[in-house]
Design a protein around this motif. Structure first.
Motif, PDB file in Angstrom:
ATOM      1  N   GLY A  79      -8.214  -1.233   2.284  1.00 50.93           N
ATOM      2  CA  GLY A  79      -9.626  -1.086   2.600  1.00 50.93           C
ATOM      3  C   GLY A  79     -10.158   0.288   2.263  1.00 50.93           C
ATOM      4  O   GLY A  79      -9.428   1.274   2.237  1.00 50.93           O
ATOM      5  N   GLY A  80     -11.460   0.328   1.975  1.00 45.47           N
ATOM      6  CA  GLY A  80     -12.135   1.592   1.738  1.00 45.47           C
ATOM      7  C   GLY A  80     -11.911   2.221   0.384  1.00 45.47           C
ATOM      8  O   GLY A  80     -12.112   3.421   0.215  1.00 45.47           O
ATOM      9  N   THR A  81     -11.504   1.415  -0.609  1.00 51.85           N
ATOM     10  CA  THR A  81     -11.246   1.972  -1.945  1.00 51.85           C
ATOM     11  C   THR A  81     -12.361   1.654  -2.937  1.00 51.85           C
ATOM     12  O   THR A  81     -12.225   1.943  -4.119  1.00 51.85           O
ATOM     13  CB  THR A  81      -9.918   1.445  -2.526  1.00 51.85           C
ATOM     14  OG1 THR A  81     -10.022   0.026  -2.693  1.00 51.85           O
ATOM     15  CG2 THR A  81      -8.749   1.789  -1.628  1.00 51.85           C
ATOM     16  N   GLY A  82     -13.439   1.085  -2.454  1.00 47.18           N
ATOM     17  CA  GLY A  82     -14.531   0.697  -3.341  1.00 47.18           C
ATOM     18  C   GLY A  82     -15.480   1.837  -3.652  1.00 47.18           C
ATOM     19  O   GLY A  82     -15.144   3.015  -3.548  1.00 47.18           O
ATOM     20  N   LEU A  83     -16.710   1.470  -3.998  1.00 48.46           N
ATOM     21  CA  LEU A  83     -17.691   2.429  -4.494  1.00 48.46           C
ATOM     22  C   LEU A  83     -18.825   2.721  -3.525  1.00 48.46           C
ATOM     23  O   LEU A  83     -19.671   3.568  -3.808  1.00 48.46           O
ATOM     24  CB  LEU A  83     -18.282   1.908  -5.809  1.00 48.46           C
ATOM     25  CG  LEU A  83     -17.276   1.646  -6.929  1.00 48.46           C
ATOM     26  CD1 LEU A  83     -17.938   0.951  -8.105  1.00 48.46           C
ATOM     27  CD2 LEU A  83     -16.606   2.930  -7.358  1.00 48.46           C
ATOM     28  N   ARG A  86     -19.485   4.102   2.473  1.00 49.24           N
ATOM     29  CA  ARG A  86     -18.490   4.128   3.537  1.00 49.24           C
ATOM     30  C   ARG A  86     -17.057   4.094   2.998  1.00 49.24           C
ATOM     31  O   ARG A  86     -16.113   4.236   3.763  1.00 49.24           O
ATOM     32  CB  ARG A  86     -18.694   2.945   4.497  1.00 49.24           C
ATOM     33  CG  ARG A  86     -20.007   2.969   5.257  1.00 49.24           C
ATOM     34  CD  ARG A  86     -20.106   4.072   6.277  1.00 49.24           C
ATOM     35  NE  ARG A  86     -19.160   3.850   7.372  1.00 49.24           N
ATOM     36  CZ  ARG A  86     -18.743   4.813   8.187  1.00 49.24           C
ATOM     37  NH1 ARG A  86     -19.174   6.034   8.037  1.00 49.24           N
ATOM     38  NH2 ARG A  86     -17.898   4.543   9.145  1.00 49.24           N
ATOM     39  N   ASP A  87     -16.877   3.904   1.713  1.00 51.08           N
ATOM     40  CA  ASP A  87     -15.541   3.827   1.117  1.00 51.08           C
ATOM     41  C   ASP A  87     -14.997   5.236   0.883  1.00 51.08           C
ATOM     42  O   ASP A  87     -15.272   5.862  -0.145  1.00 51.08           O
ATOM     43  CB  ASP A  87     -15.582   3.052  -0.203  1.00 51.08           C
ATOM     44  CG  ASP A  87     -15.870   1.579  -0.003  1.00 51.08           C
ATOM     45  OD1 ASP A  87     -15.423   1.021   1.018  1.00 51.08           O
ATOM     46  OD2 ASP A  87     -16.540   0.980  -0.870  1.00 51.08           O
ATOM     47  N   VAL A  88     -14.211   5.732   1.861  1.00 53.25           N
ATOM     48  CA  VAL A  88     -13.710   7.109   1.800  1.00 53.25           C
ATOM     49  C   VAL A  88     -12.186   7.188   1.900  1.00 53.25           C
ATOM     50  O   VAL A  88     -11.625   8.272   2.048  1.00 53.25           O
ATOM     51  CB  VAL A  88     -14.358   7.981   2.906  1.00 53.25           C
ATOM     52  CG1 VAL A  88     -15.854   8.127   2.661  1.00 53.25           C
ATOM     53  CG2 VAL A  88     -14.071   7.409   4.290  1.00 53.25           C
ATOM     54  N   THR A  89     -11.527   6.044   1.778  1.00 52.23           N
ATOM     55  CA  THR A  89     -10.067   6.039   1.910  1.00 52.23           C
ATOM     56  C   THR A  89      -9.396   6.853   0.812  1.00 52.23           C
ATOM     57  O   THR A  89      -8.448   7.596   1.070  1.00 52.23           O
ATOM     58  CB  THR A  89      -9.525   4.596   1.912  1.00 52.23           C
ATOM     59  OG1 THR A  89     -10.123   3.895   3.008  1.00 52.23           O
ATOM     60  CG2 THR A  89      -8.025   4.564   2.044  1.00 52.23           C
ATOM     61  N   VAL A  90      -9.876   6.728  -0.404  1.00 53.49           N
ATOM     62  CA  VAL A  90      -9.270   7.455  -1.518  1.00 53.49           C
ATOM     63  C   VAL A  90      -9.405   8.968  -1.301  1.00 53.49           C
ATOM     64  O   VAL A  90      -8.445   9.718  -1.492  1.00 53.49           O
ATOM     65  CB  VAL A  90      -9.898   7.028  -2.862  1.00 53.49           C
ATOM     66  CG1 VAL A  90      -9.408   7.903  -4.005  1.00 53.49           C
ATOM     67  CG2 VAL A  90      -9.583   5.559  -3.131  1.00 53.49           C
ATOM     68  N   GLU A  91     -10.569   9.407  -0.863  1.00 50.86           N
ATOM     69  CA  GLU A  91     -10.769  10.826  -0.601  1.00 50.86           C
ATOM     70  C   GLU A  91      -9.844  11.307   0.517  1.00 50.86           C
ATOM     71  O   GLU A  91      -9.273  12.397   0.436  1.00 50.86           O
ATOM     72  CB  GLU A  91     -12.239  11.095  -0.243  1.00 50.86           C
ATOM     73  CG  GLU A  91     -13.192  10.957  -1.424  1.00 50.86           C
ATOM     74  CD  GLU A  91     -13.497   9.506  -1.828  1.00 50.86           C
ATOM     75  OE1 GLU A  91     -13.998   9.318  -2.944  1.00 50.86           O
ATOM     76  OE2 GLU A  91     -13.221   8.567  -1.049  1.00 50.86           O
ATOM     77  N   CYS A 126      -5.010   3.959  -5.302  1.00 53.29           N
ATOM     78  CA  CYS A 126      -4.304   5.178  -5.696  1.00 53.29           C
ATOM     79  C   CYS A 126      -2.993   5.294  -4.932  1.00 53.29           C
ATOM     80  O   CYS A 126      -2.757   4.572  -3.954  1.00 53.29           O
ATOM     81  CB  CYS A 126      -5.171   6.421  -5.467  1.00 53.29           C
ATOM     82  SG  CYS A 126      -5.638   6.710  -3.751  1.00 53.29           S
ATOM     83  N   GLY A 127      -2.149   6.200  -5.382  1.00 57.72           N
ATOM     84  CA  GLY A 127      -0.873   6.450  -4.726  1.00 57.72           C
ATOM     85  C   GLY A 127      -0.519   7.916  -4.830  1.00 57.72           C
ATOM     86  O   GLY A 127      -0.991   8.625  -5.726  1.00 57.72           O
ATOM     87  N   GLY A 128       0.303   8.365  -3.886  1.00 58.39           N
ATOM     88  CA  GLY A 128       0.724   9.750  -3.905  1.00 58.39           C
ATOM     89  C   GLY A 128       1.896   9.995  -2.985  1.00 58.39           C
ATOM     90  O   GLY A 128       2.437   9.053  -2.376  1.00 58.39           O
ATOM     91  N   VAL A 129       2.276  11.247  -2.881  1.00 62.09           N
ATOM     92  CA  VAL A 129       3.401  11.661  -2.047  1.00 62.09           C
ATOM     93  C   VAL A 129       2.950  12.839  -1.189  1.00 62.09           C
ATOM     94  O   VAL A 129       2.254  13.737  -1.676  1.00 62.09           O
ATOM     95  CB  VAL A 129       4.602  12.099  -2.912  1.00 62.09           C
ATOM     96  CG1 VAL A 129       5.758  12.583  -2.049  1.00 62.09           C
ATOM     97  CG2 VAL A 129       5.053  10.975  -3.823  1.00 62.09           C
ATOM     98  N   PHE A 136       0.082   4.788  -0.384  1.00 63.18           N
ATOM     99  CA  PHE A 136      -0.633   3.946  -1.333  1.00 63.18           C
ATOM    100  C   PHE A 136      -1.905   3.422  -0.683  1.00 63.18           C
ATOM    101  O   PHE A 136      -1.870   2.948   0.455  1.00 63.18           O
ATOM    102  CB  PHE A 136       0.236   2.767  -1.780  1.00 63.18           C
ATOM    103  CG  PHE A 136       1.506   3.203  -2.438  1.00 63.18           C
ATOM    104  CD1 PHE A 136       1.512   3.600  -3.769  1.00 63.18           C
ATOM    105  CD2 PHE A 136       2.690   3.248  -1.722  1.00 63.18           C
ATOM    106  CE1 PHE A 136       2.685   4.038  -4.369  1.00 63.18           C
ATOM    107  CE2 PHE A 136       3.866   3.685  -2.310  1.00 63.18           C
ATOM    108  CZ  PHE A 136       3.865   4.081  -3.647  1.00 63.18           C
ATOM    109  N   ALA A 137      -3.022   3.498  -1.394  1.00 64.87           N
ATOM    110  CA  ALA A 137      -4.302   2.983  -0.924  1.00 64.87           C
ATOM    111  C   ALA A 137      -4.667   1.768  -1.769  1.00 64.87           C
ATOM    112  O   ALA A 137      -4.827   1.884  -2.988  1.00 64.87           O
ATOM    113  CB  ALA A 137      -5.386   4.049  -1.032  1.00 64.87           C
ATOM    114  N   LEU A 138      -4.784   0.624  -1.106  1.00 58.27           N
ATOM    115  CA  LEU A 138      -5.099  -0.637  -1.778  1.00 58.27           C
ATOM    116  C   LEU A 138      -6.477  -1.128  -1.347  1.00 58.27           C
ATOM    117  O   LEU A 138      -6.936  -0.808  -0.244  1.00 58.27           O
ATOM    118  CB  LEU A 138      -4.067  -1.705  -1.413  1.00 58.27           C
ATOM    119  CG  LEU A 138      -2.596  -1.356  -1.618  1.00 58.27           C
ATOM    120  CD1 LEU A 138      -1.716  -2.526  -1.177  1.00 58.27           C
ATOM    121  CD2 LEU A 138      -2.328  -0.984  -3.059  1.00 58.27           C
ATOM    122  N   PRO A 139      -7.113  -1.951  -2.169  1.00 65.63           N
ATOM    123  CA  PRO A 139      -8.374  -2.561  -1.756  1.00 65.63           C
ATOM    124  C   PRO A 139      -8.198  -3.413  -0.498  1.00 65.63           C
ATOM    125  O   PRO A 139      -7.076  -3.767  -0.122  1.00 65.63           O
ATOM    126  CB  PRO A 139      -8.756  -3.430  -2.955  1.00 65.63           C
ATOM    127  CG  PRO A 139      -8.068  -2.788  -4.111  1.00 65.63           C
ATOM    128  CD  PRO A 139      -6.764  -2.288  -3.548  1.00 65.63           C
TER     129      PRO A 139
END
Length: 180
Positions: A79-83, A86-91, A126-129, A136-139
């Motif tokens: 959740g929160g990976t859209g445009l 309110r989509d702030v998961t990636v940030e 996105c993904g990271g360490v 990992f952030a998924l839709p």
């Protein structure tokens, strides 16, 4: 070509599942349920599960808490990976990452293109360490979670996957902290 080496033992990974939503309750969390069912069926362990509102600071705080927990190896958020605004998961994920796994987003887009065509451009998976933990952030759709798990994460989180996988490099993720 990738393959599973059956001569090696499976190593269960401890995975936390984070749902990011202003509206979902545990009873309505189909995406979280999809991830929990799939990771369990694969032989991994559910280490924690939570729902957090679409708030950058709250998401980052939960990610940091789980990264500091030695009982958690991987965090998968949905959740929160859209445009939208309110989509702030990636940030929030990027606020926590020490290193981003750039190719995860690319491979997820390739997988998504096969399923939903050019609509895949609307995802910012996105993904990271961070602190020796994979993130990992998924839709937020169950279909996207299924695709990411079945076609990427189930393989990369399986120690037997060849030619390489995320599990085999766990011991080296935070080696920079061990140097003096």
């Amino acid at each position: 070509m990738s393959r599973i080496d059956d001569t090696l033992d499976f190593i269960p990974v401890r995975i936390a599942v984070l749902t990011v939503s202003d509206t979902r309750t545990p009873a309505e969390d189909r995406s979280g349920d999809t991830l929990v069912a799939r990771l369990g069926a694969a032989g991994h362990l559910l280490a924690a599960r939570a729902i957090v509102q679409d708030d950058r600071a709250a998401i980052a705080a939960q990610l940091r808490d789980w990264c500091a927990d030695p009982g958690i190896d991987v965090v998968i958020s949905t959740g929160g990976t859209g445009l939208t605004g309110r989509d702030v998961t990636v940030e929030a994920h990027r606020d926590v990452y020490e290193k981003e796994i750039d190719a995860f987003a690319t491979v997820f887009t390739i997988v998504s293109m096969k399923k939903i065509g050019t609509s895949a451009v609307q995802s910012r998976a996105c993904g990271g360490v961070a602190h020796g933990t994979y993130l990992f952030a998924l839709p937020g759709s169950p279909g996207a979670c299924k695709d990411a798990w079945d076609e990427i994460l189930s393989l990369q989180l399986d120690y037997r996957h060849r030619p390489c996988n995320f599990v085999e490099i766990f011991p080296r993720l935070d080696e920079h902290r061990q140097r003096k």
